[in-house]
Design an enzyme around this catalytic site. Sequence first.
Site, PDB file in Angstrom:
ATOM      1  NE  ARG A  15      -2.691   6.130   8.692  1.00  0.00           N
ATOM      2  CZ  ARG A  15      -2.113   6.438   9.796  1.00  0.00           C
ATOM      3  NH1 ARG A  15      -2.547   7.558  10.686  1.00  0.00           N
ATOM      4  NH2 ARG A  15      -1.153   5.561  10.335  1.00  0.00           N
ATOM      5  CD  GLU A  37      -4.181  -5.305   6.995  1.00  0.00           C
ATOM      6  OE1 GLU A  37      -3.798  -5.671   7.816  1.00  0.00           O
ATOM      7  OE2 GLU A  37      -4.134  -4.007   6.722  1.00  0.00           O
ATOM      8  NE  ARG A  38      -1.572  -6.123  12.153  1.00  0.00           N
ATOM      9  CZ  ARG A  38      -0.977  -5.352  12.850  1.00  0.00           C
ATOM     10  NH1 ARG A  38       0.283  -5.176  13.130  1.00  0.00           N
ATOM     11  NH2 ARG A  38      -1.656  -4.113  13.409  1.00  0.00           N
ATOM     12  CB  ALA A 125      10.198   6.030  -3.823  1.00  0.00           C
ATOM     13  CG  ASN A 127       6.601  11.774  -1.278  1.00  0.00           C
ATOM     14  OD1 ASN A 127       5.836  11.350  -2.219  1.00  0.00           O
ATOM     15  ND2 ASN A 127       6.399  12.727  -0.199  1.00  0.00           N
ATOM     16  CG  HIS A 158       3.580  16.291   7.522  1.00  0.00           C
ATOM     17  ND1 HIS A 158       4.599  16.974   7.015  1.00  0.00           N
ATOM     18  CD2 HIS A 158       3.234  15.324   6.504  1.00  0.00           C
ATOM     19  CE1 HIS A 158       5.138  16.561   5.944  1.00  0.00           C
ATOM     20  NE2 HIS A 158       4.047  15.477   5.565  1.00  0.00           N
ATOM     21  CG  HIS A 159      -1.133  14.427  10.061  1.00  0.00           C
ATOM     22  ND1 HIS A 159      -0.773  13.371  10.798  1.00  0.00           N
ATOM     23  CD2 HIS A 159      -0.534  13.625   8.757  1.00  0.00           C
ATOM     24  CE1 HIS A 159      -0.268  12.487  10.469  1.00  0.00           C
ATOM     25  NE2 HIS A 159       0.217  12.861   9.084  1.00  0.00           N
ATOM     26  CE  LYS A 162       5.976  13.503   8.943  1.00  0.00           C
ATOM     27  NZ  LYS A 162       6.258  12.055   8.894  1.00  0.00           N
ATOM     28  N   GLY A 168      10.521  13.131   6.193  1.00  0.00           N
ATOM     29  CA  GLY A 168      11.591  12.152   5.330  1.00  0.00           C
ATOM     30  C   GLY A 168      11.528  12.970   3.909  1.00  0.00           C
ATOM     31  CB  THR A 169       8.806  14.268   1.851  1.00  0.00           C
ATOM     32  OG1 THR A 169       8.150  13.265   1.787  1.00  0.00           O
ATOM     33  CG2 THR A 169       8.939  15.123   0.473  1.00  0.00           C
TER      34      THR A 169
HETATM   35  P1  NAD Z   1      -1.139   2.129   8.528  1.00  0.00           P
HETATM   36  O1  NAD Z   1      -0.857   1.750   9.769  1.00  0.00           O
HETATM   37  O2  NAD Z   1      -2.545   2.533   8.321  1.00  0.00           O
HETATM   38  O3  NAD Z   1      -1.119   0.666   7.647  1.00  0.00           O
HETATM   39  C1  NAD Z   1      -0.418  -0.180   7.616  1.00  0.00           C
HETATM   40  C2  NAD Z   1      -1.300  -1.610   7.279  1.00  0.00           C
HETATM   41  O4  NAD Z   1      -0.233  -2.742   7.386  1.00  0.00           O
HETATM   42  C3  NAD Z   1      -2.203  -2.044   8.478  1.00  0.00           C
HETATM   43  O5  NAD Z   1      -3.531  -2.169   7.991  1.00  0.00           O
HETATM   44  C4  NAD Z   1      -1.569  -3.091   9.096  1.00  0.00           C
HETATM   45  O6  NAD Z   1      -2.551  -4.281   9.797  1.00  0.00           O
HETATM   46  C5  NAD Z   1      -1.110  -3.713   7.936  1.00  0.00           C
HETATM   47  N1  NAD Z   1       0.091  -4.708   8.332  1.00  0.00           N
HETATM   48  C6  NAD Z   1       0.710  -4.715   9.275  1.00  0.00           C
HETATM   49  N2  NAD Z   1       1.642  -5.877   9.225  1.00  0.00           N
HETATM   50  C7  NAD Z   1       1.069  -6.793   8.144  1.00  0.00           C
HETATM   51  C8  NAD Z   1       1.595  -8.038   7.583  1.00  0.00           C
HETATM   52  N3  NAD Z   1       2.268  -8.881   8.163  1.00  0.00           N
HETATM   53  N4  NAD Z   1       0.983  -8.561   6.423  1.00  0.00           N
HETATM   54  C9  NAD Z   1      -0.192  -7.728   5.897  1.00  0.00           C
HETATM   55  N5  NAD Z   1      -0.593  -6.502   6.679  1.00  0.00           N
HETATM   56  C10 NAD Z   1       0.030  -5.980   7.491  1.00  0.00           C
HETATM   57  O7  NAD Z   1      -0.032   2.809   7.877  1.00  0.00           O
HETATM   58  P2  NAD Z   1       0.054   3.903   6.573  1.00  0.00           P
HETATM   59  O8  NAD Z   1      -0.197   5.362   6.728  1.00  0.00           O
HETATM   60  O9  NAD Z   1      -0.992   3.286   5.274  1.00  0.00           O
HETATM   61  O10 NAD Z   1       1.392   3.626   6.065  1.00  0.00           O
HETATM   62  C11 NAD Z   1       2.063   2.475   5.771  1.00  0.00           C
HETATM   63  C12 NAD Z   1       3.590   2.753   5.472  1.00  0.00           C
HETATM   64  O11 NAD Z   1       3.799   3.492   4.327  1.00  0.00           O
HETATM   65  C13 NAD Z   1       4.312   3.486   6.462  1.00  0.00           C
HETATM   66  O12 NAD Z   1       5.564   2.914   6.623  1.00  0.00           O
HETATM   67  C14 NAD Z   1       4.473   4.948   5.845  1.00  0.00           C
HETATM   68  O13 NAD Z   1       5.535   5.515   6.601  1.00  0.00           O
HETATM   69  C15 NAD Z   1       4.581   4.487   4.568  1.00  0.00           C
HETATM   70  N6  NAD Z   1       3.938   5.358   3.602  1.00  0.00           N
HETATM   71  C16 NAD Z   1       4.982   5.669   2.506  1.00  0.00           C
HETATM   72  C17 NAD Z   1       4.540   6.675   1.383  1.00  0.00           C
HETATM   73  C18 NAD Z   1       5.399   6.824   0.362  1.00  0.00           C
HETATM   74  O14 NAD Z   1       5.112   7.691  -0.403  1.00  0.00           O
HETATM   75  N7  NAD Z   1       6.246   6.290   0.207  1.00  0.00           N
HETATM   76  C19 NAD Z   1       3.188   7.380   1.665  1.00  0.00           C
HETATM   77  C20 NAD Z   1       2.381   7.209   2.826  1.00  0.00           C
HETATM   78  C21 NAD Z   1       2.949   6.394   3.788  1.00  0.00           C
END
Ligand code: NAD
Length: 271
Positions: A15, A37-38, A125, A127, A158-159, A162, A168-169
């Site tokens: 996402r 991607e993985r 960070a 957020n 949140h949606h 969750k 966390g924020t």
């Molecule tokens: P998501 O599950 O939609 O996306 C994570 C992606 O990482 C997936 O496509 C997965 O296949 C990929 N992935 C997993 N292992 C991998 C690897 N070894 N190599 C490459 N890609 C790999 O999740 P999301 O909603 O996009 O959130 C991802 C992270 O970001 C979560 O930890 C979430 O809490 C965090 N997040 C942080 C913030 C912020 O502002 N800091 C905001 C939103 C989400």
Amino acid sequence: MTQPLSVAILGASGRMGRALVDATLRNDRLTLSGAVERSGNPSIGIDAGVMVGQSASGVPVSDQLSEVIRAAAVVVDFTAPGATLAALEACTAAGTPIVIGTTGFTPEQKLLIAQAAQSIPLCIAANYAIGVNVALKLVELAARTLGSDYDVEIVEAHHRHKVDAPSGTALAFGEAAAAGLDRDLLSNAVYGREGQTGARKRETIGFATVRGGDVVGDHTVLFLGDGERLEIAHRATNRANFANGALRAAAWLVGKPAGLYSMRDVLSLND
Ligand code: NAD
């Protein structure tokens, strides 16, 4: 004219990854040099631009982590804790700065992140929304100025998907209020109320959680006094706000000395 900065996005089909690929391709000062991607992910081999509904970028999604990291000026990681640690190893080996958006690290993993930051510039960070980081600063200022005559309560929504609460924020807002009030959040937090709770204790910092629909993330910090109340509120309407903040951090990080940085550093909010 300065050359655009080459950015590699890790977790590209997730996402946040998609929002980051999209925002990078729309940003004139950045160029997408890699999207990881993985292994086995269905997006491998697909053009990253096409994946996000834009024209072809010439960058296929790849599982070749080290190669992509070596080719980038800066890496942005929104994946999962294990994947972030693997990326950190590759970034340290290549000397490439990294912006970490992934959350959910254990204390041991946080130590590894701090160690890596001794050899490369690293920003982390919980957020990356710029508005949230400004609001955190405002909450600390409000708490310090209003003092303990005002009750602090935090409401977040949140949606429906969750899985954790409070967000966390919301906790970060609690920490900011506690810092302004010279209070310890852990011993003063109240997470929801029910039944015969007794009167509100003055030092309490209260949290209330709403879950439903497709709410991306709403946070309101209330300072409730006698005869007035102050509300500091942030509403996220889509993931572009996190992506733009993370890309701002990425551009800021390039050329900085090795170290552990946060959005407070990126946005000069430390004073
Ligand atoms: P998501 O599950 O939609 O996306 C994570 C992606 O990482 C997936 O496509 C997965 O296949 C990929 N992935 C997993 N292992 C991998 C690897 N070894 N190599 C490459 N890609 C790999 O999740 P999301 O909603 O996009 O959130 C991802 C992270 O970001 C979560 O930890 C979430 O809490 C965090 N997040 C942080 C913030 C912020 O502002 N800091 C905001 C939103 C989400």
